[in-house]
Design a protein around this motif. Sequence first.
Motif, mmCIF file in Angstrom:
data_model
loop_
_atom_site.group_PDB
_atom_site.id
_atom_site.type_symbol
_atom_site.label_atom_id
_atom_site.label_comp_id
_atom_site.label_asym_id
_atom_site.label_seq_id
_atom_site.Cartn_x
_atom_site.Cartn_y
_atom_site.Cartn_z
ATOM 1 N N GLY A 84 -31.090 1.481 -13.422
ATOM 2 C CA GLY A 84 -31.921 1.636 -12.225
ATOM 3 C C GLY A 84 -31.472 0.700 -11.119
ATOM 4 O O GLY A 84 -31.393 1.087 -9.946
ATOM 5 N N CYS A 85 -31.153 -0.546 -11.477
ATOM 6 C CA CYS A 85 -30.636 -1.504 -10.487
ATOM 7 C C CYS A 85 -29.312 -1.020 -9.899
ATOM 8 O O CYS A 85 -29.095 -1.109 -8.682
ATOM 9 C CB CYS A 85 -30.446 -2.873 -11.133
ATOM 10 S SG CYS A 85 -31.971 -3.716 -11.569
ATOM 11 N N VAL A 86 -28.435 -0.512 -10.743
ATOM 12 C CA VAL A 86 -27.149 0.016 -10.282
ATOM 13 C C VAL A 86 -27.371 1.152 -9.288
ATOM 14 O O VAL A 86 -26.743 1.212 -8.224
ATOM 15 C CB VAL A 86 -26.303 0.499 -11.483
ATOM 16 C CG1 VAL A 86 -25.161 1.392 -11.040
ATOM 17 C CG2 VAL A 86 -25.794 -0.688 -12.287
ATOM 18 N N ILE A 87 -28.257 2.065 -9.635
ATOM 19 C CA ILE A 87 -28.515 3.231 -8.783
ATOM 20 C C ILE A 87 -29.109 2.805 -7.450
ATOM 21 O O ILE A 87 -28.662 3.262 -6.382
ATOM 22 C CB ILE A 87 -29.424 4.238 -9.517
ATOM 23 C CG1 ILE A 87 -28.687 4.822 -10.724
ATOM 24 C CG2 ILE A 87 -29.906 5.331 -8.569
ATOM 25 C CD1 ILE A 87 -29.591 5.523 -11.727
ATOM 26 N N ILE A 88 -30.091 1.928 -7.475
ATOM 27 C CA ILE A 88 -30.717 1.468 -6.232
ATOM 28 C C ILE A 88 -29.690 0.747 -5.357
ATOM 29 O O ILE A 88 -29.609 0.990 -4.143
ATOM 30 C CB ILE A 88 -31.939 0.573 -6.525
ATOM 31 C CG1 ILE A 88 -33.058 1.423 -7.131
ATOM 32 C CG2 ILE A 88 -32.422 -0.140 -5.261
ATOM 33 C CD1 ILE A 88 -34.187 0.621 -7.752
ATOM 34 N N ALA A 89 -28.880 -0.120 -5.959
ATOM 35 C CA ALA A 89 -27.846 -0.818 -5.194
ATOM 36 C C ALA A 89 -26.833 0.174 -4.620
ATOM 37 O O ALA A 89 -26.388 0.023 -3.479
ATOM 38 C CB ALA A 89 -27.142 -1.846 -6.077
ATOM 39 N N GLY A 90 -26.489 1.183 -5.401
ATOM 40 C CA GLY A 90 -25.539 2.193 -4.932
ATOM 41 C C GLY A 90 -26.090 3.024 -3.786
ATOM 42 O O GLY A 90 -25.380 3.326 -2.823
ATOM 43 N N ILE A 91 -27.355 3.390 -3.876
ATOM 44 C CA ILE A 91 -27.982 4.151 -2.785
ATOM 45 C C ILE A 91 -28.071 3.286 -1.530
ATOM 46 O O ILE A 91 -27.732 3.734 -0.429
ATOM 47 C CB ILE A 91 -29.363 4.680 -3.209
ATOM 48 C CG1 ILE A 91 -29.198 5.770 -4.279
ATOM 49 C CG2 ILE A 91 -30.144 5.202 -2.002
ATOM 50 C CD1 ILE A 91 -30.496 6.191 -4.947
ATOM 51 N N PHE A 92 -28.500 2.037 -1.691
ATOM 52 C CA PHE A 92 -28.594 1.136 -0.545
ATOM 53 C C PHE A 92 -27.222 0.936 0.095
ATOM 54 O O PHE A 92 -27.076 1.016 1.313
ATOM 55 C CB PHE A 92 -29.196 -0.206 -0.973
ATOM 56 C CG PHE A 92 -29.400 -1.144 0.170
ATOM 57 C CD1 PHE A 92 -30.492 -1.009 1.007
ATOM 58 C CD2 PHE A 92 -28.498 -2.164 0.426
ATOM 59 C CE1 PHE A 92 -30.690 -1.867 2.077
ATOM 60 C CE2 PHE A 92 -28.677 -3.034 1.483
ATOM 61 C CZ PHE A 92 -29.774 -2.879 2.316
ATOM 62 N N GLY A 93 -26.212 0.688 -0.727
ATOM 63 C CA GLY A 93 -24.856 0.527 -0.210
ATOM 64 C C GLY A 93 -24.338 1.788 0.453
ATOM 65 O O GLY A 93 -23.647 1.730 1.470
ATOM 66 N N GLY A 94 -24.683 2.934 -0.118
ATOM 67 C CA GLY A 94 -24.264 4.203 0.469
ATOM 68 C C GLY A 94 -24.890 4.459 1.824
ATOM 69 O O GLY A 94 -24.267 5.038 2.710
ATOM 70 N N THR A 96 -26.172 1.923 3.887
ATOM 71 C CA THR A 96 -25.916 0.841 4.844
ATOM 72 C C THR A 96 -24.448 0.510 5.055
ATOM 73 O O THR A 96 -24.103 -0.094 6.069
ATOM 74 C CB THR A 96 -26.635 -0.455 4.401
ATOM 75 O OG1 THR A 96 -26.123 -0.851 3.127
ATOM 76 C CG2 THR A 96 -28.138 -0.243 4.335
ATOM 77 N N THR A 97 -23.581 0.877 4.108
ATOM 78 C CA THR A 97 -22.186 0.452 4.205
ATOM 79 C C THR A 97 -21.211 1.618 4.234
ATOM 80 O O THR A 97 -20.490 1.795 5.198
ATOM 81 C CB THR A 97 -21.837 -0.491 3.029
ATOM 82 O OG1 THR A 97 -22.774 -1.564 3.013
ATOM 83 C CG2 THR A 97 -20.442 -1.042 3.155
ATOM 84 N N SER A 98 -21.179 2.384 3.169
ATOM 85 C CA SER A 98 -20.214 3.483 3.063
ATOM 86 C C SER A 98 -20.745 4.539 2.097
ATOM 87 O O SER A 98 -21.204 4.203 1.008
ATOM 88 C CB SER A 98 -18.875 2.943 2.541
ATOM 89 O OG SER A 98 -18.023 3.990 2.154
ATOM 90 N N ARG A 99 -20.639 5.780 2.498
ATOM 91 C CA ARG A 99 -21.079 6.872 1.615
ATOM 92 C C ARG A 99 -20.292 6.901 0.308
ATOM 93 O O ARG A 99 -20.778 7.408 -0.696
ATOM 94 C CB ARG A 99 -20.945 8.213 2.327
ATOM 95 C CG ARG A 99 -21.925 8.373 3.460
ATOM 96 C CD ARG A 99 -22.385 9.817 3.520
ATOM 97 N NE ARG A 99 -23.154 10.057 4.720
ATOM 98 C CZ ARG A 99 -24.471 9.910 4.788
ATOM 99 N NH1 ARG A 99 -25.130 9.514 3.733
ATOM 100 N NH2 ARG A 99 -25.107 10.152 5.913
ATOM 101 N N MET A 100 -19.088 6.346 0.321
ATOM 102 C CA MET A 100 -18.264 6.313 -0.890
ATOM 103 C C MET A 100 -18.990 5.585 -2.020
ATOM 104 O O MET A 100 -18.822 5.921 -3.194
ATOM 105 C CB MET A 100 -16.932 5.617 -0.586
ATOM 106 C CG MET A 100 -16.014 5.527 -1.779
ATOM 107 S SD MET A 100 -15.476 7.123 -2.382
ATOM 108 C CE MET A 100 -14.188 7.469 -1.223
#
Length: 123
Positions: A84-94, A96-100
């Motif tokens: 869940g932490c990985v997914i939330i961090a990935g969505i946030f990064g996607g 705010t930073t890069s869709r990749m």
Amino acid sequence: MILILTDAAVFGVALLHLFFLVLEMVLWDRPAGRRLLGLDADFTHRTKSLAANQGLYNGFLAAGLLWSLLADQHTFDLRVFFLGCVIIAGIFGGITTSRMILWVQALPGMIALVLVFLAQSSF
């Protein structure tokens, strides 16, 4: 079979985060890291400590996922929490930073989490 696939997916996500740790803590301002990320030397020099901090957090995620593979108790809870932490961090990064980041972090985490729930429901 689903248990082996689930463990492999969780392990794969942990390996990804160990790779992110190395990328952000060791390779960030080196030519190989800059080339891989498409960043210039000035930017990586100015952001080296921020990247190292990100790498450390990725290391904690990897450690939690590896813990979930080695633990005798609460493995389901540990996997759900850390994925869940990985997914939330990935969505946030996607966002705010890069869709990749959605594809390389959030999606593998989502796949592993679905497998965790499927394996749990097979018991």
